[in-house]
Design an enzyme around this catalytic site. Structure first.
Site, PDB file in Angstrom:
ATOM      1  N   SER A  49       0.838  -1.208   0.000  1.00  0.00           N
ATOM      2  CA  SER A  49       0.000   0.000   0.000  1.00  0.00           C
ATOM      3  C   SER A  49       0.873   1.258   0.000  1.00  0.00           C
ATOM      4  O   SER A  49       0.525   2.255  -0.632  1.00  0.00           O
ATOM      5  CB  SER A  49      -0.976  -0.001   1.186  1.00  0.00           C
ATOM      6  OG  SER A  49      -0.306   0.150   2.405  1.00  0.00           O
TER       7      SER A  49
ATOM      8  N   HIS B  71       9.619   2.659   8.995  1.00  0.00           N
ATOM      9  CA  HIS B  71       9.404   1.728  10.102  1.00  0.00           C
ATOM     10  C   HIS B  71       8.112   2.125  10.820  1.00  0.00           C
ATOM     11  O   HIS B  71       7.901   3.305  11.106  1.00  0.00           O
ATOM     12  CB  HIS B  71      10.588   1.770  11.069  1.00  0.00           C
ATOM     13  CG  HIS B  71      10.484   0.722  12.132  1.00  0.00           C
ATOM     14  ND1 HIS B  71      10.848  -0.588  11.892  1.00  0.00           N
ATOM     15  CD2 HIS B  71      10.034   0.766  13.401  1.00  0.00           C
ATOM     16  CE1 HIS B  71      10.615  -1.302  12.990  1.00  0.00           C
ATOM     17  NE2 HIS B  71      10.124  -0.504  13.919  1.00  0.00           N
TER      18      HIS B  71
HETATM   19  C1  GAR Z   1       4.354  -0.820   6.704  1.00  0.00           C
HETATM   20  O1  GAR Z   1       3.577  -0.500   7.833  1.00  0.00           O
HETATM   21  C2  GAR Z   1       5.824  -0.621   6.993  1.00  0.00           C
HETATM   22  O2  GAR Z   1       6.090   0.410   7.890  1.00  0.00           O
HETATM   23  C3  GAR Z   1       6.201  -1.954   7.585  1.00  0.00           C
HETATM   24  O3  GAR Z   1       5.506  -2.896   6.808  1.00  0.00           O
HETATM   25  C4  GAR Z   1       4.245  -2.314   6.393  1.00  0.00           C
HETATM   26  C5  GAR Z   1       4.065  -2.598   4.922  1.00  0.00           C
HETATM   27  O4  GAR Z   1       2.780  -2.222   4.503  1.00  0.00           O
HETATM   28  N1  GAR Z   1       7.632  -2.144   7.533  1.00  0.00           N
HETATM   29  C6  GAR Z   1       8.314  -2.777   8.486  1.00  0.00           C
HETATM   30  O5  GAR Z   1       7.785  -3.314   9.444  1.00  0.00           O
HETATM   31  C7  GAR Z   1       9.830  -2.802   8.290  1.00  0.00           C
HETATM   32  N2  GAR Z   1      10.498  -3.121   9.504  1.00  0.00           N
HETATM   33  P1  GAR Z   1       2.416  -2.088   2.959  1.00  0.00           P
HETATM   34  O6  GAR Z   1       2.914  -3.363   2.263  1.00  0.00           O
HETATM   35  O7  GAR Z   1       0.917  -1.988   2.915  1.00  0.00           O
HETATM   36  O8  GAR Z   1       3.083  -0.859   2.411  1.00  0.00           O
END
Ligand code: GAR
Length: 185
Positions: free
Chosen positions: A13, A103
């Protein structure tokens, strides 16, 4: 024109918001979306924006396959948007101060090994925190310890669940990440 690659392991996303943001930009283009998961939804999102995709295994990444691809594609900046593997040192060294991660917490709290995605929100809930937020930082050899370039927070109540915390954090990420990237370029 800067050439950006997005690395993502899951839904994407954030990647989608970044692709939207730079769709008609004169500053940067998203030249590649790369994932370590062949079935990651981020790859579908990339197709929608006509952005080329690349998939690789952890083993291939550790053997330098991803670095080679990024170099072949003349990538200037690497954006980690929900990328859950540890980046090899050769890769961070190839993009000094040109690799950025998001993060889903207020680092230095809730960072480090095993702290990603829902694990972070569960830990925040378990600790009864009154707020959480997002951290956007440059990536160095020690994962969540690179220079912080942006943080934003959101209040929590005792009614919040790990899922509602995730929603609040995603809202902050979608609002800020594309603009912070643009500011860094
Ligand atoms: C996000 O919330 C990002 O901050 C986190 O994964 C999610 C991905 O969401 N990243 C971490 O935890 C890295 N340590 P998305 O695939 O919907 O963008």
């Amino acid at each position: 024109m800067k050439r950006l690659a997005i690395l993502a392991s899951g839904s994407g996303s954030n990647a989608e918001k970044i692709m939207e943001h730079f769709q008609n930009s004169e500053i940067a283009e998203i030249a590649l979306v790369a994932s370590n998961k062949a079935d990651a939804f981020v790859l579908e999102r990339a197709k929608k924006f006509d952005v080329p995709t690349f998939t690789f295994s952890r083993k291939e990444m550790d053997a330098g396959v991803l670095l080679q691809k990024l170099q072949q594609e003349n990538i200037d900046w690497v954006i980690l948007a929900g990328f859950l593997l540890k980046i090899p040192v050769e890769l961070t060294r190839a993009f000094p101060d040109r690799m950025v991660n998001i993060h889903p917490a207020l680092l230095p709290k809730y960072g480090g090994k095993g702290m990603y995605g829902s694990f972070v929100h569960e830990a925040v809930k378990a600790a009864g925190e009154a707020e959480t937020g997002i951290t956007i930082h440059l990536v160095n050899e020690n994962y969540d310890e690179g220079r912080i370039v942006f943080q934003a927070s959101t209040p929590l109540t005792s009614d919040d669940t790990p899922d509602s915390i995730a929603e609040k954090v995603h809202a902050l990420e979608h609002k800020h990440f594309p603009e912070v990237i643009e500011g860094l370029l």
